[in-house]
Scaffold this active site. Structure first.
Site, PDB file in Angstrom:
ATOM      1  N   LYS A  78      61.090  90.534 -24.368  1.00 13.72           N
ATOM      2  CA  LYS A  78      61.863  89.503 -25.080  1.00 13.72           C
ATOM      3  C   LYS A  78      61.136  88.152 -24.995  1.00 13.72           C
ATOM      4  CE  LYS A  78      64.529  88.760 -20.850  1.00 13.72           C
ATOM      5  NZ  LYS A  78      65.716  89.201 -20.093  1.00 13.72           N
ATOM      6  N   TYR A  84      52.757  56.059 -17.339  1.00 14.29           N
ATOM      7  CA  TYR A  84      54.045  55.443 -17.655  1.00 14.29           C
ATOM      8  C   TYR A  84      54.838  55.072 -16.394  1.00 14.29           C
ATOM      9  CZ  TYR A  84      53.955  56.528 -22.661  1.00 14.29           C
ATOM     10  OH  TYR A  84      53.657  56.573 -23.994  1.00 14.29           O
TER      11      TYR A  84
HETATM   12  C1  LIG Z   1      65.294  89.778 -18.841  1.00 12.00           C
HETATM   13  C2  LIG Z   1      65.905  91.048 -18.327  1.00 12.00           C
HETATM   14  C3  LIG Z   1      65.176  91.930 -17.538  1.00 12.00           C
HETATM   15  C4  LIG Z   1      63.809  91.594 -16.971  1.00 12.00           C
HETATM   16  O1  LIG Z   1      63.991  90.701 -15.899  1.00 12.00           O
HETATM   17  P1  LIG Z   1      62.764  90.173 -15.008  1.00 12.00           P
HETATM   18  O2  LIG Z   1      63.416  89.392 -13.931  1.00 12.00           O
HETATM   19  O3  LIG Z   1      61.944  89.332 -15.916  1.00 12.00           O
HETATM   20  O4  LIG Z   1      62.022  91.363 -14.522  1.00 12.00           O
HETATM   21  C5  LIG Z   1      65.732  93.164 -17.216  1.00 12.00           C
HETATM   22  N1  LIG Z   1      67.001  93.459 -17.633  1.00 12.00           N
HETATM   23  C6  LIG Z   1      67.737  92.616 -18.372  1.00 12.00           C
HETATM   24  C7  LIG Z   1      69.113  93.000 -18.769  1.00 12.00           C
HETATM   25  C8  LIG Z   1      67.227  91.375 -18.737  1.00 12.00           C
HETATM   26  O5  LIG Z   1      67.981  90.524 -19.444  1.00 12.00           O
END
Ligand SMILES: *Cc1c(COP(=O)(O)O)cnc(C)c1O
Length: 379
Positions: free
Chosen positions: A51, A269
């Site tokens: 994702k 800054y």
């Molecule tokens: C994002 C996600 C993962 C992966 O999590 P990580 O901590 O990046 O390994 C796995 N399961 C679900 C439901 C997620 O939303």
């Protein structure tokens, strides 16, 4: 621009010499992290969570490399990501974590995306489609204590008591998500494990999945049939000791100017930091518009993140600007305009920069901006 003309598209940032920063994605490291996690997962299958544009590294390139290495199951958050992923990996199993979003069912069917069903109404809608001949798989997500997405355990029980409904959806996976896997001693881990086991007893014969990256490290009890690593694939998020993961992303930025300043003079800054000795400062072409967080900057009160060049670590000086940062290269010989400075990579761990920015590696990676030139190496 005349009537009816398309606005000009932004030029692609492909010529590295025109960019202030460059991102190098090591697909060989990505694959070797996946293999290492698969080994830790033992007999459980190892999926890949891609994702957020594969956590910022690039969905298509990451997914193709992982599929070639043997990864068969992928998770995305959105159907839109699923469509892109399907074009890159034709035969893979693709789950959409955000589930059957309203009015999206046709896309799941035409693109063969499996929804992760998290509400009772999604279950009913999907069952209806399946009864009408849709032959796409699905997962059922049960909330075991994180209280984000998922059926309540009570709804999971209700589903187990409605054999016709269950048969109609015939889920391919039952899953839950752990809230505190990165804190191994947290008592919510064992509570969620026990709650998930109870769900698996209610819904027997369905492959089960609980562990994200950190969940894999919690040990065999958490592995079930399928593990779902995300951040660890991309080299981040390892808790405790030396990371066995290889860095996947290297972020470098160019030196624009080198200047000598007197002891007591400020940099940047707000004059937030003044140097304590006569110093040589290099101005580098990445800033918060590139996703390099402003909070990673340095001040008289608090040291900021580090960078790396010519074999040495150097500190940031002063605030992070929109397009620029300053680093202290006092005593370092040979630094010239045009040099590339490592801001994240093998010498400056992602999680270290995240710590200084008051965030997590996930946010840094997914926030890497669009102004970089990008290149892929390996596998
Ligand atoms: C994002 C996600 C993962 C992966 O999590 P990580 O901590 O990046 O390994 C796995 N399961 C679900 C439901 C997620 O939303």
């Amino acid at each position: 621009m005349g009537v009816g003309m398309q606005p000009d598209l932004p030029p692609a940032m492909t010529d590295p010499s025109l960019a202030g920063g460059r991102v190098t994605v090591d697909l060989g490291a990505l694959v070797s992290n996946w293999r290492m996690l698969a080994q830790r997962a033992g007999s459980a299958a190892t999926a890949a969570v891609v994702k957020g544009d594969a956590y910022g590294v690039g969905l298509e390139a990451a997914a193709r490399a992982l599929a070639e290495a043997g990864c068969q199951t992928f998770f995305v958050a959105l159907p839109e990501e699923g469509i892109r992923l399907r074009a890159a990996v034709r035969d893979a199993t693709i789950y959409v974590l955000n589930g059957l979003m309203p009015e999206c069912a046709a896309v799941y069917v035409s693109t063969k995306l499996r929804p992760v069903l998290s509400t009772w109404s999604e279950i009913e809608e999907w069952a209806e489609l399946r009864r009408n001949g849709v032959n796409i798989g699905s997962a059922v997500h049960v909330d075991t204590g994180m209280h984000r997405l998922g059926l309540t355990p009570g709804q999971a029980r209700k589903l187990s008591q409605e054999p016709d409904l269950l048969a109609a959806i015939s889920p391919d996976l039952i899953m839950s998500h752990i809230a505190c896997a990165d804190t191994p001693e947290h008592n919510l881990n064992r509570k969620q494990l026990a709650a998930f086991r109870a769900v698996c007893v209610l819904l027997p014969g369905i492959p089960a999945s609980l562990a994200n990256s950190a969940g894999i490290m919690l040990g065999h009890d958490y592995h079930f049939d399928l593990v779902r690593p995300g951040i660890a694939l991309y080299g981040g998020g390892f808790v405790g000791g030396t990371s066995p993961l290889q860095p996947v992303v290297t972020l470098e930025a160019r030196v624009l100017q080198i200047r000598d300043i007197k002891s007591g003079e400020p940099v940047g800054y707000g004059a937030a930091e003044t140097v304590a000795q006569d110093s040589r400062i290099a101005i580098v072409a990445v800033g918060y518009a590139d996703g390099y967080h402003r909070r990673a900057g340095s001040s008289d009160e608090q040291a900021g993140a580090r960078a790396f060049l010519h074999g040495h670590h150097v500190p940031l000086v002063g605030r992070v600007s929109m397009d620029l940062i300053a680093i202290d290269v006092t005593g370092l010989s040979g630094v010239v305009r045009g040099d590339w400075v490592e801001l994240i990579g093998p010498n400056v761990p992602l999680d270290e920069v995240a710590y200084h920015a008051g965030t997590i590696g996930y946010e840094l990676l997914t926030g890497l901006g669009s102004r970089y030139s990008r290149r892929y190496i390996g596998p």
